[in-house]
Design a protein around this motif. Structure first.
Motif, PDB file in Angstrom:
ATOM      1  N   LYS A 157      11.123   9.143   4.403  1.00 54.59           N
ATOM      2  CA  LYS A 157      10.599   7.794   4.352  1.00 54.59           C
ATOM      3  C   LYS A 157      11.170   6.629   4.978  1.00 54.59           C
ATOM      4  N   SER A 198       6.350   3.081  -3.272  1.00 52.70           N
ATOM      5  CA  SER A 198       6.472   4.519  -2.893  1.00 52.70           C
ATOM      6  C   SER A 198       5.533   5.001  -1.427  1.00 52.70           C
ATOM      7  N   GLU A 199       4.898   3.927  -0.409  1.00 51.54           N
ATOM      8  CA  GLU A 199       4.699   4.475   0.037  1.00 51.54           C
ATOM      9  C   GLU A 199       5.359   4.882   1.912  1.00 51.54           C
ATOM     10  N   ASP A 200       4.187   5.837   2.163  1.00 52.11           N
ATOM     11  CA  ASP A 200       4.889   6.765   2.965  1.00 52.11           C
ATOM     12  C   ASP A 200       6.454   7.453   2.559  1.00 52.11           C
ATOM     13  N   TYR A 248       7.642  11.046   0.827  1.00 47.02           N
ATOM     14  CA  TYR A 248       6.826  12.134   1.014  1.00 47.02           C
ATOM     15  C   TYR A 248       8.221  13.717   0.485  1.00 47.02           C
ATOM     16  N   THR A 259       3.663  13.326  -3.056  1.00 44.48           N
ATOM     17  CA  THR A 259       4.338  12.014  -2.694  1.00 44.48           C
ATOM     18  C   THR A 259       4.602  11.630  -4.068  1.00 44.48           C
ATOM     19  N   THR A 307       3.875   9.142  -6.827  1.00 46.34           N
ATOM     20  CA  THR A 307       2.887   8.033  -7.644  1.00 46.34           C
ATOM     21  C   THR A 307       3.165   7.826  -8.402  1.00 46.34           C
ATOM     22  N   CYS A 360      -5.786   6.165 -11.735  1.00 43.24           N
ATOM     23  CA  CYS A 360      -5.757   6.076 -10.222  1.00 43.24           C
ATOM     24  C   CYS A 360      -6.816   6.870  -9.826  1.00 43.24           C
ATOM     25  N   THR A 380      -5.027   8.542  -0.825  1.00 43.49           N
ATOM     26  CA  THR A 380      -3.915   8.683  -0.638  1.00 43.49           C
ATOM     27  C   THR A 380      -2.564   9.182  -0.773  1.00 43.49           C
ATOM     28  N   THR A 421      -1.134   8.118  -2.780  1.00 48.96           N
ATOM     29  CA  THR A 421      -0.386   7.001  -3.476  1.00 48.96           C
ATOM     30  C   THR A 421      -0.696   5.659  -4.132  1.00 48.96           C
ATOM     31  N   ASN A 422       0.520   4.491  -4.874  1.00 49.00           N
ATOM     32  CA  ASN A 422      -0.268   3.564  -5.403  1.00 49.00           C
ATOM     33  C   ASN A 422      -1.010   2.292  -4.867  1.00 49.00           C
ATOM     34  N   ARG A 423      -1.853   3.084  -3.864  1.00 48.46           N
ATOM     35  CA  ARG A 423      -2.852   2.899  -2.829  1.00 48.46           C
ATOM     36  C   ARG A 423      -3.947   3.269  -3.831  1.00 48.46           C
TER      37      ARG A 423
END
Length: 389
Positions: free
Chosen positions: A140, A147-149, A151, A212, A214, A314, A352, A354-356
């Motif tokens: 990360k 949690s962005e990027d 793994y 990820t 998330t 999500c 993604t 992720t939380n996006r």
């Protein structure tokens, strides 16, 4: 009396939390941001290079502000330095730096003899070189958020792929690779005045499938006395003690192992839900601490006799959101329920993992877990989101 908030993009915490709280306290609030065009036209904003403490001081000094604070992970250190130069209450800049730099935070915890997490830093453009014995591991950004990027990687070849993927989006970012800390993810929420630290409680976080991380749900689950004592030791080692702090951790063999410390309120509307659950004006309390009031002056509850659960809806595919519920606040029996949209209808987005991918956040607050879960399930069953690929 003027309050300054440093920020990047608009967030619910600022728009629905801090700005109304400042008005309730009789304060005039101005947002300092390097992205003024992104903010609603009715929000007082001033353009400022907010990552630069000197620029923040220059923007705020002429009006003799009574408080300066930020709820952004990225801006805690610069804001803390600026507050100190202006003679205002604020966070210790070194503590803010340690919390932001995940490798430095690991070193500080290890130096205090509290925990050792194997960690390797990968500088921009450098090849990832990690001992094989560290896998499974997590890669990360060294100064990332949430949690962005982030793994999970199980072997060196997978790490190389993930590093390349992250760098395709963020070529100049430094990364960390840490040993994977197994266990149920939990949070610890605190408020402090620089001398005393109050425990607000915590959440048990449900994660989506790897690789990820998330967050799909959070259930109210305050840590017990032993866990609180260990968590406070670790926060002390980082110098955390002023304003709001959100800590993520797991428990392994009875020992607290930190995931990360975010020196601000919990995010993704959890701060607003936490305020409702506690029954206190949480954002006002944070501002009052930055005005120099002691923790003892705040009306924090000794216990919380209610239960809360939060679920994120999500997206499961890329595409355009063509139909979705609007904002909803309702009551089902003894449970207060809410639905808050996080993606506007008509927007197209990539999936993604992720939380996006969040489309909305649902929450329920009521007398006990069973009642809240039942009411929240009924609410979710009546709502529908439609994505067209």
């Amino acid at each position: 009396m003027r309050l300054y908030l440093t920020a990047l993009n608009p967030t619910d915490a600022v728009l629905d939390g801090f700005l109304p709280a400042a008005a309730s306290l009789g304060l005039s609030a101005t947002v300092l941001t390097d992205r003024p065009a992104e903010w609603p036209t009715d929000v007082p904003v001033t353009r400022c290079a907010v990552r630069d403490a000197t620029a923040v001081v220059a923007a705020a000094a002429s009006t003799r502000p009574v408080a300066l604070l930020s709820n952004s992970d990225h801006l805690q250190e610069a804001t803390a330095i600026a507050a100190r130069r202006l003679g205002l209450p604020g966070k210790d800049p070194e503590a803010a730096r340690l919390c932001k730099d995940k490798a430095a935070a690991r070193r500080a915890i290890a130096a205090a003899g509290l925990d050792l997490v194997r960690t390797v830093t990968i500088d921009p453009h450098a090849a990832p070189e990690v001992p094989s014995g560290m896998f499974p591991a997590v890669v990360k950004p060294r100064e990332g958020v949430a949690s962005e990027d982030a793994y999970l990687v199980t072997e060196p070849a997978e790490l190389v792929v993930r590093v390349a993927e992250i760098r395709s989006r963020r070529p100049e970012v430094a990364l960390v690779v840490e040993e994977y800390l197994d266990g149920e993810l939990r949070t610890f929420e605190t408020l402090g005045d620089g001398t005393e630290l109050a425990d607000l409680g915590g959440w048990h976080t449900g994660l989506g499938p790897p690789p990820t991380f998330t967050e799909e749900s959070l259930a109210w689950s305050p840590p017990d006395a032993q866990a609180r004592a260990q968590l406070r030791e670790r926060l002390d080692a980082l110098g955390v003690g002023f304003g709001a702090c959100h800590t993520e951790y797991v428990i392994s063999a009875g020992r607290i192992r930190l995931i990360e410390v975010n020196y601000r309120l919990i995010g993704d509307r959890m701060d607003l839900i936490l305020a409702d659950l506690l029954g206190v004006p949480l954002f006002e309390y944070v501002i009052r601490l930055h005005l120099g009031e002691p923790l003892a002056a705040l009306g924090l509850p000794d216990t919380v006799d209610r239960y809360a659960r939060v679920e994120y809806v999500c997206a499961d595919r890329s595409g355009r959101l063509v139909a979705a519920p609007g904002r909803l606040d309702t009551v089902h029996g003894d449970v207060r329920l809410g639905c808050h949209p996080l993606r506007e209808v008509g927007r197209t987005a990539e999936h993604t993992g992720t939380n996006r991918d969040y489309l909305a956040v649902l929450h329920g607050i009521g007398p006990d877990e069973r009642t809240v879960r039942r009411s929240l399930a009924a609410l979710r069953g009546d709502l529908q989101w439609t994505i067209v690929e």
